[in-house]
Design a protein around this motif. Structure first.
Motif, PDB file in Angstrom:
ATOM      1  N   SER A  24       0.848  -1.193   0.000  1.00 55.65           N
ATOM      2  CA  SER A  24       0.000   0.000   0.000  1.00 55.65           C
ATOM      3  C   SER A  24       0.884   1.245   0.000  1.00 55.65           C
ATOM      4  N   PRO A  25       0.507   2.283  -0.734  1.00 51.53           N
ATOM      5  CA  PRO A  25       1.342   3.491  -0.800  1.00 51.53           C
ATOM      6  C   PRO A  25       1.466   4.172   0.559  1.00 51.53           C
ATOM      7  N   ASN A  26       2.667   4.680   0.833  1.00 53.57           N
ATOM      8  CA  ASN A  26       2.899   5.545   1.984  1.00 53.57           C
ATOM      9  C   ASN A  26       3.021   6.963   1.444  1.00 53.57           C
ATOM     10  N   ALA A  27       1.908   7.658   1.385  1.00 48.14           N
ATOM     11  CA  ALA A  27       1.870   8.929   0.661  1.00 48.14           C
ATOM     12  C   ALA A  27       1.166   9.992   1.473  1.00 48.14           C
ATOM     13  N   SER A  28       1.485  11.233   1.132  1.00 53.70           N
ATOM     14  CA  SER A  28       0.870  12.377   1.792  1.00 53.70           C
ATOM     15  C   SER A  28       0.623  13.458   0.750  1.00 53.70           C
ATOM     16  N   LYS A  29      -0.582  13.959   0.724  1.00 49.57           N
ATOM     17  CA  LYS A  29      -0.952  15.032  -0.197  1.00 49.57           C
ATOM     18  C   LYS A  29      -1.516  16.181   0.623  1.00 49.57           C
ATOM     19  N   GLY A  30      -0.854  17.338   0.543  1.00 49.65           N
ATOM     20  CA  GLY A  30      -1.260  18.472   1.366  1.00 49.65           C
ATOM     21  C   GLY A  30      -1.536  19.711   0.559  1.00 49.65           C
ATOM     22  N   LYS A  31      -2.450  20.515   1.075  1.00 47.33           N
ATOM     23  CA  LYS A  31      -2.771  21.813   0.482  1.00 47.33           C
ATOM     24  C   LYS A  31      -2.974  22.801   1.622  1.00 47.33           C
ATOM     25  N   THR A  32      -2.230  23.914   1.581  1.00 51.80           N
ATOM     26  CA  THR A  32      -2.277  24.903   2.655  1.00 51.80           C
ATOM     27  C   THR A  32      -2.431  26.299   2.076  1.00 51.80           C
ATOM     28  N   ASP A  33      -3.292  27.084   2.712  1.00 48.99           N
ATOM     29  CA  ASP A  33      -3.432  28.497   2.399  1.00 48.99           C
ATOM     30  C   ASP A  33      -3.245  29.295   3.681  1.00 48.99           C
ATOM     31  N   VAL A  34      -2.430  30.332   3.587  1.00 46.85           N
ATOM     32  CA  VAL A  34      -2.187  31.228   4.714  1.00 46.85           C
ATOM     33  C   VAL A  34      -2.510  32.643   4.273  1.00 46.85           C
ATOM     34  N   LEU A  35      -3.400  33.297   5.013  1.00 44.67           N
ATOM     35  CA  LEU A  35      -3.756  34.691   4.750  1.00 44.67           C
ATOM     36  C   LEU A  35      -3.421  35.508   5.988  1.00 44.67           C
ATOM     37  N   GLY A  36      -2.805  36.658   5.774  1.00 47.11           N
ATOM     38  CA  GLY A  36      -2.441  37.481   6.915  1.00 47.11           C
ATOM     39  C   GLY A  36      -2.533  38.966   6.619  1.00 47.11           C
ATOM     40  N   LEU A  37      -2.883  39.719   7.631  1.00 41.21           N
ATOM     41  CA  LEU A  37      -2.912  41.174   7.553  1.00 41.21           C
ATOM     42  C   LEU A  37      -2.309  41.722   8.836  1.00 41.21           C
ATOM     43  N   GLU A  38      -1.252  42.503   8.683  1.00 43.63           N
ATOM     44  CA  GLU A  38      -0.601  43.121   9.832  1.00 43.63           C
ATOM     45  C   GLU A  38      -0.597  44.632   9.648  1.00 43.63           C
ATOM     46  N   ALA A  39      -1.126  45.330  10.629  1.00 43.41           N
ATOM     47  CA  ALA A  39      -1.226  46.791  10.556  1.00 43.41           C
ATOM     48  C   ALA A  39      -0.547  47.416  11.761  1.00 43.41           C
TER      49      ALA A  39
END
Length: 765
Positions: free
Chosen positions: A285-300
């Motif tokens: 069986s495959p030993n696999a990892s599929k990831g998707k990440t989104d990072v949103l930021g606002l610094e004032a």
């Protein structure tokens, strides 16, 4: 306690002398050439939410800037981890320890992390580190804060924090592009650049990196690479400084990352010739990892006055990881699983920073909400628990004597050594946090300053679990066992009940925790270039609820706390050409969250407050620039960890694990390096890092999980001409064979990376 702290401080001071003596002696030989032109550049630390020079920061912080990232060809966060004193990898590049404390947990207990990673102000979920954007392309600075950050960072910072800041846009058009290839079939292409859209008011920056690698393990069953990598990271940043509102600075960032790679840890066989050099696996069986990440930021940031600044930081992180794994490590289709995890975190922080003549500090408020959805579908082989069956047979309704029960259980385990189970689970968790925090310095005299801080933290944790379990094997045939037929038939029913017990819905559990976390200390400036400080602060990780898979129950556990005593030395010499810094610490830990097995079977685990421990050690770091062409550095870390109390019940047996060390807590770590640049464009970097022996697990049998120490040497040679730079490099130059974790029972190991030789070509404009 005072005697212990003094002993640690004196020991660290001695190590400073040993570490810096050869460097200082070298400097004195050419004293006439050393002076202000060779002064080390000032390093500004932002991880404590106030811009302060490294020499004025009392916390133990290791800082890696953009120049060092380039000079040493650091491609990912774990390259930084390897070069940092008292910081070490756990199961390869998927986790780390700070001062011997894992970023996730010490002995399997607790649902929150113990150390956080922040990228541009957004927290990265601790369970997604191997599938999130932690590459070093277009990164401005990495700060590794060792020791509790609970006062300023709150949840998940009892051990420390890692703060990553990427390059901000500028009001000048700049750009760079780079290509890297290696003999391990690893190809990386990167580009970054930007500039002003509206002069002095609006600027943008865009960076892209694409990487493809074959990995180091070949699967002989599926005839494909076991742990390849295909990743793409895109980041866009905007800087706004509107002329209509002088003093206002807005920075926004969006990072999108997608990567397909190996499982969080991928094993190779150890029972084959040249196992380290010719890595193979047999998993069907495959030993696999599929990831998707989104990072949103606002610094004032808005300057309300010359001394007072208002800051607001808004961050949103969404990480989704789909992983599959082979559970038995063979070519047979016996055990496998697929797990899907989605984490969403939104946070808002507002603070006031004040920088006065004698008083400086900050006061802030924080709110965050984290939602986690987790699903698992697996085929699992649970070892048939002989001791549990014996206990059943000696009690009603069987009532067998001990010898007969042992014989019958042995026959049953021989016929059914494992219980094959199809298992599925759906888990939901929501954590809501609100906090008020403050940190300040007050100058009592020209030399002596009072340090103080606090955090009031309130957290609500909601958790629920639904799971199903089905027996999918063949029960032993009672007719084959003669007089034992009724017993074997009865044990079949017992095993069926075991499996059925794991198939149920646990009601939602909601718990609320409150904590007050004080900090106090003193800082004394011996001279303008030498300072001593002592700090005492409380660390904290909230309680929660753990899921006992075997019993399908949600079990509550309480918060855990530490008291941390730390002394620091900051010093600069030779007109700023040499810095020598040190921190020594002693930590007591109570109500420690540990994972305990209740004895029903292998999966009868839950978290309990069963631990009490202590740890101590020191870090020493020195950096020296003997000339404008040469810079050298060295660091040394020492850490000792020990459970003072760790008693758990396994079935009817009490096991005392007192004296056990933490997992992945090497006693010694060090790193050395040198950069030399000739005036004709050539430059060379040579560096080495050492991690002493450690244990890959915690417990009475941790000696069988011993991990040998290793020393890695790396080098890079480059030539720059105009906007172009070409380089060749080697990682693990002497091809040292080492393991991160080993499973002797199945003859598999998680190996460290072998020697890699590569070349890069970069252009700047």
């Amino acid at each position: 306690m005072g005697m212990i702290v003094r002993s640690i401080l004196f020991g660290a001071t001695g190590m400073v002398a040993v570490l810096s003596a050869p460097v200082m002696a070298w400097a004195e030989v050419g004293a006439g050439e050393v002076g202000a032109p060779n002064q080390l550049e000032e390093i500004v630390v932002t991880g404590e939410k106030a811009s302060r020079s490294l020499q004025d920061t009392v916390a133990s912080v290791a800082v890696v800037g953009a120049r060092q990232i380039e000079q040493e060809n650091l491609q990912g966060l774990f390259d930084v981890v390897d070069r940092t004193a008292n910081v070490s990898q756990t199961y390869g590049p998927s986790g780390f320890t700070i001062r011997g404390i894992s970023n996730t947990n010490v002995s399997g207990g607790g649902s929150g992390g113990l150390a956080s990673v922040y990228v541009d102000g957004a927290a990265i979920p601790e369970r997604h580190l191997n599938a999130t954007p932690l590459d070093m392309w277009d990164v401005a600075q990495v700060e590794v804060l060792r020791g509790p950050q609970s006062t300023l960072q709150g949840r998940n910072a009892l051990a420390g924090a890692i703060v990553i800041r990427t390059q901000d846009p500028t009001f000048e058009w700049t750009g760079r592009a780079r290509a890297i290839v290696t003999d391990a079939d690893d190809r990386t292409f990167s580009i970054a650049g930007g500039g002003p859209i509206v002069a002095d008011q609006l600027a943008v920056r865009l960076s892209v990196e694409d990487r493809k690698a074959d990995g180091f393990i070949y699967n002989t069953t599926r005839r494909e690479n076991e742990n390849p990598l295909d990743s793409t990271t895109v980041r866009a940043k905007v800087l706004i400084t509107p002329s209509a509102l002088p003093g206002l600075r807005l920075r926004t960032v969006w990072t999108h990352d997608e990567r397909d790679g190996g499982y969080i840890f991928t094993y190779a066989r150890t029972d084959v010739p040249d196992a380290f050099d010719k890595r193979v696996s047999e998993d069907d069986s495959p030993n696999a990892s599929k990831g998707k990440t989104d990072v949103l930021g606002l610094e004032a940031d808005y300057d309300l006055s010359e001394r007072l600044t208002l800051t607001a930081v808004t961050a949103y992180t969404r990480s989704k990881t789909l992983q599959s794994y082979d559970g038995d490590g063979t070519a047979l289709n016996l055990s496998y699983g697929v797990q899907d995890e989605l984490d969403r975190t939104i946070s808002q922080e507002v603070r006031l920073n004040y920088d006065g003549a004698r008083l400086s500090g900050l006061l802030g408020g924080y709110f965050a909400r984290r939602e986690r959805d987790y699903t698992l579908a697996s085929r699992t082989n649970v070892p048939t628990p002989a001791s549990t069956l014996i206990g059943v047979l000696t009690g009603p309704p069987f009532g067998l004597d001990a010898a007969t029960a042992q014989l019958a259980a042995g026959l049953y385990v021989q016929a059914l050594p494992v219980i094959p189970v199809d298992y599925a689970a759906v888990t939901g968790e929501t954590v809501t946090t609100a906090a008020l925090f403050g940190d300040m310095r007050f100058q009592l005299t020209d030399r002596l300053s009072l340090l103080a801080g606090f955090r009031y933290d309130r957290e609500t944790n909601d958790q629920a679990n639904v799971q199903t379990a089905d027996f999918v094997g063949a029960y032993p045939d009672p007719a084959l066992y003669g007089a034992f037929a009724p017993v074997i038939g009865g044990l079949n029913q017992v095993v069926g009940l075991f499996v059925a017990q794991a198939s149920a819905s646990a009601p939602p559990a909601k718990r609320t925790f409150e904590a007050f976390l004080p900090k106090a200390g003193l800082k004394y400036d011996v001279t303008d270039d030498v300072a001593l400080s002592v700090v005492v602060q409380r660390g904290y990780r909230s309680g929660g609820s753990s899921i006992n898979i075997a019993r399908s129950t949600v079990v509550a556990y309480d918060p855990e706390y530490t008291w941390n005593y730390e002394a620091a030395l900051r010093s600069a010499w030779l007109d700023g050409a040499l810095t020598v810094n040190a921190n020594a610490y002693y930590v007591t830990w109570r109500d420690q969250q540990v994972s305990v097995n209740l004895g029903l079977n292998l999966y009868d685990y839950q978290t309990a407050n069963a631990g009490r421990s202590h740890l101590y050690g020191f870090e020493v770091e020195a950096r020296h620039r003997p000339s404008s062409n040469l810079e050298v550095y060295a660091s040394l870390g020492h850490s000792r960890t020990e459970f003072d109390e760790f008693q758990v019940a396994v079935g009817t047996t009490d096991i005392d694990l007192t004296g056990s060390e933490f997992a992945y807590a090497p006693h010694w770590t060090w790193a050395v390096g040198a950069n030399y640049r000739w005036d004709n464009g050539f430059a060379v970097n040579v560096n080495a890092n050492r991690r002493s022996a450690a244990f890959g697990a915690t417990g009475v049998n941790q000696a069988i999980y011993a991990i040998k120490g290793r020393t890695l040497v790396n080098a890079r040679v480059s030539y720059a001409h105009g906007p172009w730079e070409a380089a060749v490099f080697a990682r693990n130059l002497f091809d040292q064979a080492y393991t991160q974790y080993q499973i002797t029972s199945t003859q598999r190991a998680l190996f460290g990376d072998p020697r890699v030789i590569g070349a890069s070509l970069e252009a700047r404009w």
